[in-house]
Design an enzyme around this catalytic site. Structure first.
Site, short mmCIF file in Angstrom:
data_model
loop_
_atom_site.label_atom_id
_atom_site.label_comp_id
_atom_site.label_asym_id
_atom_site.label_seq_id
_atom_site.Cartn_x
_atom_site.Cartn_y
_atom_site.Cartn_z
N GLY A 275 0.82 -1.20 0.00
CA GLY A 275 0.00 0.00 0.00
C GLY A 275 0.86 1.25 0.00
N ASP A 304 5.61 -10.12 6.16
CA ASP A 304 4.93 -11.15 5.38
C ASP A 304 5.77 -11.63 4.19
OD1 ASP A 304 2.94 -10.57 7.11
OD2 ASP A 304 1.46 -9.94 5.63
N GLU A 403 -2.41 -16.16 9.39
CA GLU A 403 -3.67 -15.42 9.65
C GLU A 403 -4.63 -15.39 8.46
OE1 GLU A 403 -1.58 -11.08 8.90
OE2 GLU A 403 -3.44 -11.16 10.00
N MET A 456 3.85 -9.53 19.23
CA MET A 456 5.14 -9.68 19.93
C MET A 456 6.25 -9.89 18.91
SD MET A 456 3.97 -12.02 23.11
CE MET A 456 5.51 -11.91 23.96
N1 LIG Z 1 -3.35 2.20 -3.72
C1 LIG Z 1 -2.89 3.14 -2.90
N2 LIG Z 1 -2.58 4.36 -3.37
C2 LIG Z 1 -2.10 5.31 -2.55
N3 LIG Z 1 -1.88 5.14 -1.23
C3 LIG Z 1 -2.17 3.95 -0.70
C4 LIG Z 1 -2.68 2.88 -1.50
N4 LIG Z 1 -2.88 1.82 -0.70
C5 LIG Z 1 -2.51 2.21 0.54
N5 LIG Z 1 -2.07 3.46 0.54
C6 LIG Z 1 -1.59 4.21 1.71
O1 LIG Z 1 -0.37 3.61 2.13
C7 LIG Z 1 -0.32 3.56 3.55
C8 LIG Z 1 -0.01 2.18 4.02
O2 LIG Z 1 -0.90 1.23 3.40
P1 LIG Z 1 -1.27 -0.14 4.15
O3 LIG Z 1 -1.94 0.18 5.44
O4 LIG Z 1 -1.98 -0.98 3.19
O5 LIG Z 1 0.12 -0.74 4.57
P2 LIG Z 1 1.27 -1.40 3.69
O6 LIG Z 1 2.17 -0.36 3.18
O7 LIG Z 1 0.66 -2.31 2.68
O8 LIG Z 1 2.04 -2.19 4.81
P3 LIG Z 1 1.61 -3.55 5.56
O9 LIG Z 1 2.50 -4.59 4.99
O10 LIG Z 1 1.85 -3.28 6.97
O11 LIG Z 1 0.16 -3.80 5.25
C9 LIG Z 1 -1.64 4.09 4.07
O12 LIG Z 1 -1.42 5.37 4.59
C10 LIG Z 1 -2.54 4.08 2.87
O13 LIG Z 1 -3.45 5.15 2.89
O1 LIG Z 2 -3.12 -5.10 12.98
P1 LIG Z 2 -2.47 -4.27 11.95
O2 LIG Z 2 -1.55 -3.25 12.50
O3 LIG Z 2 -3.44 -3.66 11.00
O4 LIG Z 2 -1.53 -5.21 11.08
C1 LIG Z 2 -1.88 -6.48 10.65
C2 LIG Z 2 -1.25 -6.77 9.31
O5 LIG Z 2 0.10 -6.45 9.27
C3 LIG Z 2 0.81 -7.40 8.48
O6 LIG Z 2 1.74 -8.06 9.28
C4 LIG Z 2 1.55 -6.72 7.41
O7 LIG Z 2 2.44 -5.82 8.00
C5 LIG Z 2 -0.23 -8.39 7.98
O8 LIG Z 2 0.21 -9.71 7.95
C6 LIG Z 2 -1.33 -8.20 8.96
O9 LIG Z 2 -2.57 -8.51 8.38
MG LIG Z 3 -0.77 -3.73 2.96
#
Ligand SMILES: Nc1ncnc2c1ncn2[C@@H]1O[C@H](COP(=O)(O)OP(=O)(O)OP(=O)(O)O)[C@@H](O)[C@H]1O
Ligand SMILES: O=P(O)(O)OC[C@H]1O[C@](O)(CO)[C@@H](O)[C@@H]1O
Ligand SMILES: [Mg+2]
Length: 532
Positions: A275, A304, A403, A456
């Site tokens: 994201g 992950d 999960e 954890m």
């Molecule tokens: N398609 C997108 N375009 C622009 N911004 C995005 C998009 N998807 C997610 N974001 C932004 O990126 C940030 C992080 O996204 P997300 O919560 O999905 O975590 P992530 O980067 O995928 O990490 P994680 O592996 O922890 O899920 C958020 O602030 C979200 O608003």
């Molecule tokens: O509870 P949170 O902070 O949204 O994060 C959970 C997610 O984070 C991850 O570890 C990715 O960072 C996913 O496996 C899991 O679904």
């Molecule tokens: Mg994500």
């Protein structure tokens, strides 16, 4: 931009064979559906092959004698890394200020010229490349074989090598650099922040700031940017979490870029998962649209391990190692109880890498369940029936579940988090409840202990191997920005460090291949049957 003409020269291409069992083709080459001589059917079937291996490639007609050359041309353009000179013809490079021979801090300004040392051979040539695929599969039936064409021809696929360049496109004394960490926590975030700051300082950057709490920090006026220096970050890697804080959701891309403009940020380092990288790429595009000379560089963060093309992402090793403590506790509890069953849930939203590696490493798991492999809980071939068998034959059992596994068995809520990610039901709790019910129903008993160590594990500090990975990735992120690249991310491919265009690594989450040797190894270790 310099191009890599030798990488696409048809003269250097060698005919080799390979294929891919993941595409569901029969294992016998005589029955291989791609072995037809008809040109049209070859083209159609080739598309099926490419759908997995090269999702963004257009159809290829393998009867075209130049298909390999064209494929490589297309590959080269897809993996081209955007550069400031693509948009700013007037961008003038200067000699790099990064030189290991210049070890003392630069106290004076750069008026007298930049420190450089022609004798130092530590720079990467812009034409250096790393081979993305290194196995030459000689048969379509080779385990895990990947192929492009029906004959599994060897096609070199080169990506850009990461590291410091001799010429840089930013004057360090003018640069304001920012770092932001988004998404969930991950071991090593602080190590990467630390290395980015230290490396920026070595280049001579004086203005370095942290954006608090992910993308939210760009819009929330109450959150002040955090000045960063070597002094501030010196010891942050000794603890887990992120010095800057993290968040999901947040402002629009336009608001983020408004904020970048207001703050006068020239380099943005974005640490996050899929994201976050989608956001980083959109920020890069918006900066180009507004003709802002900003380098946006990502560092993939996910325990992950679900980012495409990379050997692994930082935090993954630590997560697997930390999971051992939970698995061992579950094993001891189960082993010490009468009809004891331990259930450990590990992270892995769409991919089961942590669960598989943790199961393999421990050697204590009887059943490993991952999102990529469907399973039944009930019925003659279900998990519960196998648990009964394990209790009867071994007296105890341990289950490791990712999960994201078995979500089809749980009630859907349609709930999403602030970033739009679907909120999952707790598969660990479900397995615990169903196991207790099942043993009661068959007139037996089971002492089920459920351990959920997910937070954890995620909040740990990085272990030694992740610490090194973070160091290299953080340094290379800074080298990439100074070299003038933007819209890129850093990664490790076949043990070498590379720059990749962001869209190529996030087009879908990387999944574990159920036909891979590694998953087969896991199955031989657990001894579990198919649960279908
Ligand atoms: N398609 C997108 N375009 C622009 N911004 C995005 C998009 N998807 C997610 N974001 C932004 O990126 C940030 C992080 O996204 P997300 O919560 O999905 O975590 P992530 O980067 O995928 O990490 P994680 O592996 O922890 O899920 C958020 O602030 C979200 O608003
Ligand atoms: O509870 P949170 O902070 O949204 O994060 C959970 C997610 O984070 C991850 O570890 C990715 O960072 C996913 O496996 C899991 O679904
Ligand atoms: Mg994500």
């Amino acid at each position: 931009m310099e191009t890599l003409s030798h990488a696409i020269s048809p003269k250097l291409l060698l005919p080799h064979l390979s294929s891919n069992r993941r595409h569901g083709f029969p294992s016998s080459s005589s029955h291989h559906p791609l072995m037809s001589n008809s040109n049209s059917s070859r083209t159609v079937k080739a598309t099926r092959v490419l759908a997995k291996v090269n999702s963004q490639s257009s159809e290829i007609d393998f009867s075209d004698p130049d298909w390999k050359y064209k494929f490589q041309k297309d590959f080269e353009s897809r993996f081209n890394i955007p550069h400031i000179t693509d948009y700013f013809d007037d961008a003038i490079p200067i000699p790099s200020t990064f030189c290991l021979k210049m070890r003392t801090p630069v106290l004076e300004d750069f008026a007298g010229g930049y420190p450089s040392d022609e004798e130092w051979h530590g720079y990467i040539n812009n034409n250096d490349r790393v081979l993305l695929k290194t196995i030459h599969y000689s048969s379509p039936t080779s385990a895990g074989a990947e192929c492009i064409d029906p004959d599994c021809t060897w096609v070199e696929q080169w990506v850009h090598r990461a590291g410091p360049r001799e010429k840089i496109y930013f004057k360090p004394e003018d640069v304001k650099a920012a770092i932001v960490t988004c998404g969930g926590l991950c071991p090593g975030l602080n190590d990467v922040i630390r290395q980015i700051v230290i490396t920026l300082e070595i280049y001579g950057v004086k203005k370095i700031v942290g954006i608090p709490y992910g993308y939210r920090g760009f819009s929330d006026k109450e959150l002040a940017e955090m000045p960063l220096s070597r002094k501030v970050v010196q010891n942050i890697h000794l603890s887990g979490g992120s010095l800057l804080g993290v968040s999901r959701g947040g402002p629009t891309i336009s608001e983020i870029v408004d904020s970048l403009e207001e703050r006068g940020i020239d380099m943005l380092f974005v640490l996050g998962g899929n994201g976050t990288h989608a956001g980083a790429n959109a920020i890069h595009n918006e900066c180009r649209k507004r003709r802002l000379k900003v380098a946006v560089v990502g560092v993939p963060k996910t325990i992950d391990n679900d980012i495409l093309l990379m050997d692994k992402t930082f935090g993954f090793d630590t997560a697997v190692e930390e999971a051992q403590r939970a698995i061992n506790s579950a094993y001891i509890e189960a082993h010490s109880a009468y009809h004891g069953i331990g259930v450990v849930k590990l992270m892995g939203r769409s991919s089961g890498f942590i669960a598989m590696h943790a199961s393999l490493a421990s050697g204590q798991i009887d059943i490993c369940l991952i999102p990529e492999v469907p399973f039944h809980l009930h019925g003659p071939h279900g998990v519960l029936r196998h648990l009964k068998y394990l209790i009867e034959t071994k007296g105890s059992a341990v289950v490791c579940v990712a999960e994201g596994a078995g979500q089809n068995l749980l009630q859907k809520t349609n709930a999403t988090d602030a970033s739009g990610n679907v909120v999952f039901g707790d598969i660990g709790v479900y397995i615990q409840q169903e196991t207790k019910k099942y043993f009661k129903e068959i007139g037996s008993t089971a002492d089920v202990k459920y351990i959920d160590p997910t937070y954890m594990i995620r909040a740990c500090r990085a272990n030694a191997s992740d610490g090194i990975l973070c160091t290299v990735l953080g340094q290379n992120a800074v080298h990439g920005a100074f070299a003038g690249y933007s819209g890129i991310t850093v990664g490790i491919c076949n043990t070498h460090y590379v720059y990749l265009p962001i869209p190529e690594v996030i087009s879908y989450p990387r999944l574990l291949d159920p036909n891979s040797r590694m998953w087969h190894r896991c199955l031989t270790s657990t001894g579990q049957p198919d649960f279908i």
